[in-house]
Design a protein around this motif. Structure first.
Motif: not given
Length: 292
Positions: A189, A191, A206
């Motif tokens: 992950e 942010s 990504e």
């Protein structure tokens, strides 16, 4: 002097002896110049295309204190300051620290132990300078198609250590030129978004990709953000035509991820925070996986 070697059933990892690494920049321990998978596929490049220069980077090489060396501001011109993994370095002038400058170096003494064919251990012995002293152990283990690098730093000095360490990763698969055939993804992950600062690269979702074969340097960064957001714990680089892949998984929370390179190499760089009080130890790891 012969190069060192770490082997598994699938990998042959070539490592320079610390005495063969020069300059004032890169960690002289565990300096990997090539990784060969299944006797066929190679994954590393030199900073200067095709030329080994002891003062330059190559393959999987690391560096501490890239932007500000410990003790540099306190050392007067002509005095020494410490560079972990390198030695005591002489400050030359009143100018700020320059990480690429060829400063004079008094290398740390390094003990080398080949535990077996698959394990190599380096111990850099502490030498006090400006209140800083570090006992640094780097252990490399090849197993199957993976290479694990473990780091352990003991603060033997009287002052706290606040710096970082990163692996430069000069990567190129079977000498295939960097460009649209490659794709870099961040694993886990996150942010915040990847910020392209220089060069013909783009960040979509990504992935980081290349629009063309780079004509000059490219560089970008991924930060956790001002609120200290989630950061990826690694990356994967793929070469689409061959199916070759390389990944790095980090056993720490990164403080920065950068990507630098040229037409002959890609360098994903994951920065580990290093904060050690006197008498305490810090440890972290990197796990590389090579796939064909």
């Amino acid at each position: 002097m012969e190069e060192l070697l770490v082997r598994s059933s699938r990998l042959a990892v070539t490592v320079k002896h610390p005495d063969e690494v020069g300059g004032a920049r890169f960690d002289r321990t565990g300096f990997v110049t090539e990784v060969t998978l299944d006797g066929r596929h190679t994954f590393c490049a030199y900073e200067i295309p095709g030329i080994w220069d002891p003062s330059k980077g190559a393959g999987l090489c690391g560096e501490f204190s890239n932007h500000q060396a410990l003790g540099y501001d306190e050392a007067k011109p002509g005095e020494w300051f410490p560079k972990i993994g390198v030695g005591l370095v002489r400050r030359e002038s009143d100018k700020g620290y320059e990480f690429m400058k060829p400063y004079e170096v008094k290398p740390y003494r390094v003990e080398i132990v080949q535990e077996d064919d698959s394990v190599l251990r380096f111990t850099s012995l502490p030498e006090e300078c400006l209140g800083y002293a570090v006992r640094y152990v780097k252990r490399m283990k090849a197993e199957g198609n993976t290479l694990r690098v473990d780091y352990e730093l003991f603060n033997a000095g009287s002052r706290p250590i606040a710096t970082n360490e990163y692996a430069h990763n000069f990567v190129c698969f079977d000498n295939a030129t960097v460009g649209p055939d490659y794709e870099l993804t961040f694993d886990g992950e996150r942010s915040s978004s990847f910020n392209v600062l220089v060069g013909d690269i783009r960040s979509e979702a990504e992935r980081v990709e290349w629009n063309s074969v780079p004509a000059k340097d490219f560089y970008g960064r991924l930060y956790p953000g001002s609120e200290g957001g989630v950061m990826p714990d690694g990356w994967t680089l793929r070469h689409r035509p061959s199916g070759l892949r390389m990944s790095e998984t980090c056993g720490f929370a990164p403080e920065l991820i950068a990507v630098w390179g040229m037409a002959h190499n890609v360098s994903p760089e994951v920065f580990a925070p290093v904060r050690i009080a006197p008498g305490e130890t810090a440890a972290w790891s990197r796990l590389y996986r090579f796939e064909g």
